[in-house]
Write an enzyme that holds these catalytic residues in place. Sequence first.
Site, PDB file in Angstrom:
ATOM      1  CG  HIS A 214       4.699   0.049 130.466  1.00 45.75           C
ATOM      2  ND1 HIS A 214       3.848  -1.026 130.423  1.00 45.75           N
ATOM      3  CD2 HIS A 214       5.474  -0.144 131.552  1.00 45.75           C
ATOM      4  CE1 HIS A 214       4.107  -1.823 131.444  1.00 45.75           C
ATOM      5  NE2 HIS A 214       5.090  -1.317 132.140  1.00 45.75           N
TER       6      HIS A 214
ATOM      7  CG  ASP B 266       8.060  -3.688 134.389  1.00 45.78           C
ATOM      8  OD1 ASP B 266       7.748  -3.965 135.557  1.00 45.78           O
ATOM      9  OD2 ASP B 266       7.307  -3.061 133.611  1.00 45.78           O
TER      10      ASP B 266
ATOM     11  CG  HIS C  94       5.127   0.677 140.061  1.00 47.19           C
ATOM     12  ND1 HIS C  94       5.516   1.381 138.934  1.00 47.19           N
ATOM     13  CD2 HIS C  94       4.767  -0.557 139.612  1.00 47.19           C
ATOM     14  CE1 HIS C  94       5.379   0.621 137.869  1.00 47.19           C
ATOM     15  NE2 HIS C  94       4.947  -0.567 138.243  1.00 47.19           N
TER      16      HIS C  94
HETATM   17 ZN   LIG Z   1       5.573  -1.889 134.118  1.00 46.30          ZN
HETATM   18 ZN   LIG Z   2       3.841  -2.113 137.142  1.00 49.83          ZN
END
Ligand SMILES: [Zn+2]
Ligand SMILES: [Zn+2]
Length: 297
Positions: free
Chosen positions: A244, A66, A62
């Site tokens: 994450h 980051d 996406h």
């Molecule tokens: Zn992220």
């Molecule tokens: Zn994200």
Amino acid sequence: MSTSVTITGTGCPIPDADRAGPGVLVRYDDLTLQFDAGRSTVQRLAGANVWVPDLGAVFITHHHSDHLTGLADVVLTHWVMDRADRPTQLPIVVPEGPASAFVSTLLDGWIDDIDVRQSHSGRQTRPEINMNSFAVPDAPTEVWRSGDVVVTAGQVRHEPCPSSVGYRVDTPDGSVAITGDTRVCDEVAALADGVDVLVYEAMRFAVFDELPEKRRFITDYHADTLLIGRQAAELGVPKLVLTHLIPAPSTPAERELFVGDIRSGGFEGEVVVADDLYTCVVGDGGLPDEASVDLAD
Ligand SMILES: [Zn+2]
Ligand SMILES: [Zn+2]
């Protein structure tokens, strides 16, 4: 043949000296596939002994910075390190939308640098974007294949970020699902049904419940560790790898809080709170892992 998963980055937008930006590497024999390319991805690939020009493809989940800030580094390094001076054919597989728009202009700011390097070195080739975009599917759909390896994409729930997907890789050894960024949702369950390894973004919502309401927006679109544990138990996956990580754990006790949440959700399988370059074997093919070595003894 063996299939392995390496977490190239367990971080998030908040800088952490020990955690690169998000990324997952899946290897099957000589095929190397990178999923997302957060900050320092190229350094982590070096740490995983991956020769960047040998990457088979990069997959993007996406359009959040980051997950993308290391992508130009991957593409430019793929070109600079290619001693064979092959035409750059690194496929970038990306959902249609802002992420594909970003990829299509990825090298625009580097044209002068590429011109200088090319004329100075006498190289015949230039880095080019070999983009494979796909419409975000309603249900998990194959988006890439190489021999016996199939990559499937499935939509996930990361609104308001549009066009977000997770991926699943199936090889003759087994399967791994990579959620990307998402809430815990039925779409992840559809993608991860029957996998051997589930790589899940993980956030301890309990920490954020204590923050002022205006700072709790981040819980709108991430995966709560309690709900991850519940869903992983329902799916019956044997192995859960958390990445994450928010907030990033820096001590064994903080790490155990993630595990405790997952257990509270009901998951009794193996759970790993990953560090960068954590690696595991997928399925029962290939390299022995520590458990099987113990059994052999
Ligand atoms: Zn992220
Ligand atoms: Zn994200």
